[in-house]
Every structure is written in C-alpha cells, then in structure tokens.
Design a protein around this motif. Structure first.
Motif, PDB file in Angstrom:
ATOM      1  N   PHE A   1       2.638  -2.727  -2.333  1.00  0.00           N
ATOM      2  CA  PHE A   1       3.065  -1.342  -2.404  1.00  0.00           C
ATOM      3  C   PHE A   1       4.589  -1.276  -2.538  1.00  0.00           C
ATOM      4  O   PHE A   1       5.301  -2.045  -1.897  1.00  0.00           O
ATOM      5  CB  PHE A   1       2.608  -0.588  -1.155  1.00  0.00           C
ATOM      6  CG  PHE A   1       1.116  -0.571  -0.999  1.00  0.00           C
ATOM      7  CD1 PHE A   1       0.362   0.432  -1.576  1.00  0.00           C
ATOM      8  CD2 PHE A   1       0.453  -1.563  -0.287  1.00  0.00           C
ATOM      9  CE1 PHE A   1      -1.022   0.462  -1.446  1.00  0.00           C
ATOM     10  CE2 PHE A   1      -0.924  -1.561  -0.137  1.00  0.00           C
ATOM     11  CZ  PHE A   1      -1.663  -0.544  -0.723  1.00  0.00           C
ATOM     12  N   PRO A   2       5.119  -0.331  -3.338  1.00  0.00           N
ATOM     13  CA  PRO A   2       6.561  -0.255  -3.555  1.00  0.00           C
ATOM     14  C   PRO A   2       7.343   0.405  -2.428  1.00  0.00           C
ATOM     15  O   PRO A   2       8.559   0.236  -2.337  1.00  0.00           O
ATOM     16  CB  PRO A   2       6.676   0.561  -4.837  1.00  0.00           C
ATOM     17  CG  PRO A   2       5.477   1.441  -4.818  1.00  0.00           C
ATOM     18  CD  PRO A   2       4.390   0.617  -4.181  1.00  0.00           C
ATOM     19  N   ALA A   3       6.665   1.162  -1.572  1.00  0.00           N
ATOM     20  CA  ALA A   3       7.347   1.882  -0.490  1.00  0.00           C
ATOM     21  C   ALA A   3       6.360   2.120   0.643  1.00  0.00           C
ATOM     22  O   ALA A   3       5.141   2.085   0.435  1.00  0.00           O
ATOM     23  CB  ALA A   3       7.889   3.219  -1.000  1.00  0.00           C
ATOM     24  N   THR A   4       6.874   2.357   1.825  1.00  0.00           N
ATOM     25  CA  THR A   4       5.997   2.704   2.935  1.00  0.00           C
ATOM     26  C   THR A   4       5.379   4.071   2.678  1.00  0.00           C
ATOM     27  O   THR A   4       5.871   4.853   1.862  1.00  0.00           O
ATOM     28  CB  THR A   4       6.772   2.717   4.272  1.00  0.00           C
ATOM     29  OG1 THR A   4       7.823   3.678   4.186  1.00  0.00           O
ATOM     30  CG2 THR A   4       7.336   1.343   4.586  1.00  0.00           C
ATOM     31  N   GLY A   5       4.298   4.360   3.378  1.00  0.00           N
ATOM     32  CA  GLY A   5       3.643   5.652   3.227  1.00  0.00           C
ATOM     33  C   GLY A   5       2.137   5.522   3.369  1.00  0.00           C
ATOM     34  O   GLY A   5       1.600   4.434   3.584  1.00  0.00           O
ATOM     35  N   ILE A   6       1.468   6.644   3.239  1.00  0.00           N
ATOM     36  CA  ILE A   6       0.013   6.694   3.246  1.00  0.00           C
ATOM     37  C   ILE A   6      -0.454   6.720   1.794  1.00  0.00           C
ATOM     38  O   ILE A   6      -0.020   7.565   1.012  1.00  0.00           O
ATOM     39  CB  ILE A   6      -0.511   7.948   3.982  1.00  0.00           C
ATOM     40  CG1 ILE A   6       0.030   8.007   5.415  1.00  0.00           C
ATOM     41  CG2 ILE A   6      -2.032   7.999   3.943  1.00  0.00           C
ATOM     42  CD1 ILE A   6      -0.466   6.903   6.318  1.00  0.00           C
ATOM     43  N   TYR A   7      -1.334   5.773   1.450  1.00  0.00           N
ATOM     44  CA  TYR A   7      -1.820   5.623   0.084  1.00  0.00           C
ATOM     45  C   TYR A   7      -3.325   5.836   0.017  1.00  0.00           C
ATOM     46  O   TYR A   7      -4.068   5.348   0.867  1.00  0.00           O
ATOM     47  CB  TYR A   7      -1.523   4.217  -0.453  1.00  0.00           C
ATOM     48  CG  TYR A   7      -0.079   3.969  -0.762  1.00  0.00           C
ATOM     49  CD1 TYR A   7       0.396   4.018  -2.069  1.00  0.00           C
ATOM     50  CD2 TYR A   7       0.820   3.673   0.254  1.00  0.00           C
ATOM     51  CE1 TYR A   7       1.736   3.773  -2.354  1.00  0.00           C
ATOM     52  CE2 TYR A   7       2.156   3.428  -0.020  1.00  0.00           C
ATOM     53  CZ  TYR A   7       2.604   3.482  -1.325  1.00  0.00           C
ATOM     54  OH  TYR A   7       3.931   3.249  -1.590  1.00  0.00           O
ATOM     55  N   TYR A   8      -3.756   6.544  -1.015  1.00  0.00           N
ATOM     56  CA  TYR A   8      -5.172   6.634  -1.368  1.00  0.00           C
ATOM     57  C   TYR A   8      -5.437   5.481  -2.331  1.00  0.00           C
ATOM     58  O   TYR A   8      -4.734   5.325  -3.337  1.00  0.00           O
ATOM     59  CB  TYR A   8      -5.466   7.977  -2.038  1.00  0.00           C
ATOM     60  CG  TYR A   8      -6.843   8.062  -2.644  1.00  0.00           C
ATOM     61  CD1 TYR A   8      -7.959   8.313  -1.849  1.00  0.00           C
ATOM     62  CD2 TYR A   8      -7.035   7.890  -4.014  1.00  0.00           C
ATOM     63  CE1 TYR A   8      -9.224   8.385  -2.402  1.00  0.00           C
ATOM     64  CE2 TYR A   8      -8.292   7.961  -4.570  1.00  0.00           C
ATOM     65  CZ  TYR A   8      -9.382   8.211  -3.765  1.00  0.00           C
ATOM     66  OH  TYR A   8     -10.636   8.281  -4.311  1.00  0.00           O
ATOM     67  N   VAL A   9      -6.445   4.647  -1.998  1.00  0.00           N
ATOM     68  CA  VAL A   9      -6.794   3.500  -2.833  1.00  0.00           C
ATOM     69  C   VAL A   9      -8.283   3.590  -3.139  1.00  0.00           C
ATOM     70  O   VAL A   9      -9.099   3.746  -2.223  1.00  0.00           O
ATOM     71  CB  VAL A   9      -6.478   2.167  -2.119  1.00  0.00           C
ATOM     72  CG1 VAL A   9      -6.890   0.980  -2.980  1.00  0.00           C
ATOM     73  CG2 VAL A   9      -4.996   2.079  -1.753  1.00  0.00           C
ATOM     74  N   SER A  10      -8.643   3.487  -4.424  1.00  0.00           N
ATOM     75  CA  SER A  10     -10.058   3.509  -4.793  1.00  0.00           C
ATOM     76  C   SER A  10     -10.374   2.360  -5.744  1.00  0.00           C
ATOM     77  O   SER A  10      -9.490   1.837  -6.428  1.00  0.00           O
ATOM     78  CB  SER A  10     -10.456   4.847  -5.415  1.00  0.00           C
ATOM     79  OG  SER A  10      -9.915   4.974  -6.712  1.00  0.00           O
ATOM     80  N   PHE A  11     -11.646   1.984  -5.768  1.00  0.00           N
ATOM     81  CA  PHE A  11     -12.144   0.892  -6.594  1.00  0.00           C
ATOM     82  C   PHE A  11     -13.451   1.365  -7.215  1.00  0.00           C
ATOM     83  O   PHE A  11     -14.412   1.674  -6.507  1.00  0.00           O
ATOM     84  CB  PHE A  11     -12.359  -0.340  -5.719  1.00  0.00           C
ATOM     85  CG  PHE A  11     -12.873  -1.577  -6.417  1.00  0.00           C
ATOM     86  CD1 PHE A  11     -12.688  -1.796  -7.774  1.00  0.00           C
ATOM     87  CD2 PHE A  11     -13.523  -2.555  -5.679  1.00  0.00           C
ATOM     88  CE1 PHE A  11     -13.147  -2.952  -8.384  1.00  0.00           C
ATOM     89  CE2 PHE A  11     -13.985  -3.721  -6.274  1.00  0.00           C
ATOM     90  CZ  PHE A  11     -13.795  -3.917  -7.632  1.00  0.00           C
TER      91      PHE A  11
END
Length: 180
Positions: free
Chosen positions: A75-85
């Motif tokens: 990830f390029p920066a801290t934070g909350i990410y939504y990740v889907s597959f």
C-alpha cells in the motif's frame, strides 16, 4: 430587520468570515487501483505471482498506485482500504470446488485469511463457467509491513482460472477509503 444569530461563544454567525489558513490532508479518494490476470492457469497459486497487470484498457483509469512484487501487494499510504478479489473459473469435471482467499499480513511475513470464498461446480459433461467475489477492509498502519496476497486453491486440477488482457475477468480492486 434581520435577526442576529450568536453561538455559545458570542460570535455573530450571520457575519462573513475570510479563510486565511491552509487545508491539509487529501480530499476525496487518494487511491483506486485494479490489477487483472492476463493468462489462464490450472492448479494452485499461493499466491498468484505472475501474469498480473494494472488495468490499461481504453476508458479504464486508476488513481494512485499499488505496488505488486511477485503477487505481494504493498500500500502507498496508511489508511483504511477496501480490497476485493473477483475470480472467474472454467469447470471441466463432474464435481469441482475451488477455494480463493485474500491473505493479509501486519508483519511482512505471516499471512492470515482476511476473506475466503469457494466456488462449487458440476459440469454434467457440459462446460461450466463461474464467477465469484470476496472483499474485506484492510487497516494499513505501516506501509512496510501491511500487505496483501491473493490465493487460489484448485482442488481439482482440471479447473482453469480465467483471464483476459483486455478486460477484467479475474481481478483485484484496491480503494483507499480514508485515514486509519
């Protein structure tokens, strides 16, 4: 005659105020990125390490950049990410099951299941194509240690994970939602 509105500090709220400060932070989304599989495969992939490309078809776009190194996404920066597959498969046997997972780590070493899914199929001698998706939220507090991978466990080797270099068939999506 207009009425004066005063807040609890005594400031007249009907006055106009000029802003002289500096806005900090990133307004709106700072990352929306997708990768897709470009070549079909059969068998297990733990993780999927090759034949992945950032979406590049005319009309598709991204904001920011995830980093992919042999199937490990940083990830390029801290934070909350939504990740889907999203997984698309071709079933070529009478009774098939395929597991797929989003794996995450917070120590750049030990990966745990963040999301799991299964695709079950029965082709009855006919071709069977299936698509399924899983997703999760990842709390990235350390960009050196917090990463994700995508796994496919093909319990019947005759199943094929499908791909396309011109459109999203089997693909991963990353969206930074906000600060952690």
């Amino acid at each position: 005659m207009s009425k004066t509105k005063v807040d609890s500090t005594g400031i007249d709220l009907t006055d106009n105020f000029a802003f002289t400060g500096t806005v900090t932070g990133t307004p709106g989304l700072s990352l929306a990125d997708q990768f897709r599989l470009t070549s079909d495969f059969t068998g297990d992939a733990n993780p999927i390490t090759s034949n992945l490309e950032r979406v590049d078809t005319t009309g598709q776009g991204t904001i920011g950049t995830m980093t992919n190194s042999s199937g490990t996404f940083s990830f390029p920066a801290t934070g909350i990410y939504y990740v889907s597959f999203t997984l698309s498969i071709y079933v070529n046997s009478s009774n098939s099951r395929m597991d797929f997972r989003i794996k995450s780590t917070t120590d750049n070493s030990s990966y745990n299941d963040a999301a799991t899914g299964q695709v079950h199929g029965h082709s009855d001698g006919d071709l069977a194509y299936m698509t399924s998706s899983i997703d999760t939220l990842i709390d990235v507090t350390n960009t050196s240690n917090d990463k994700v991978q995508f796994r496919v466990n093909n319990l019947h080797d005759s199943n094929t994970v499908l791909s396309n270099t011109n459109s999203n068939v089997t693909y991963m999506t990353f969206i930074r939602l906000g600060d952690t």
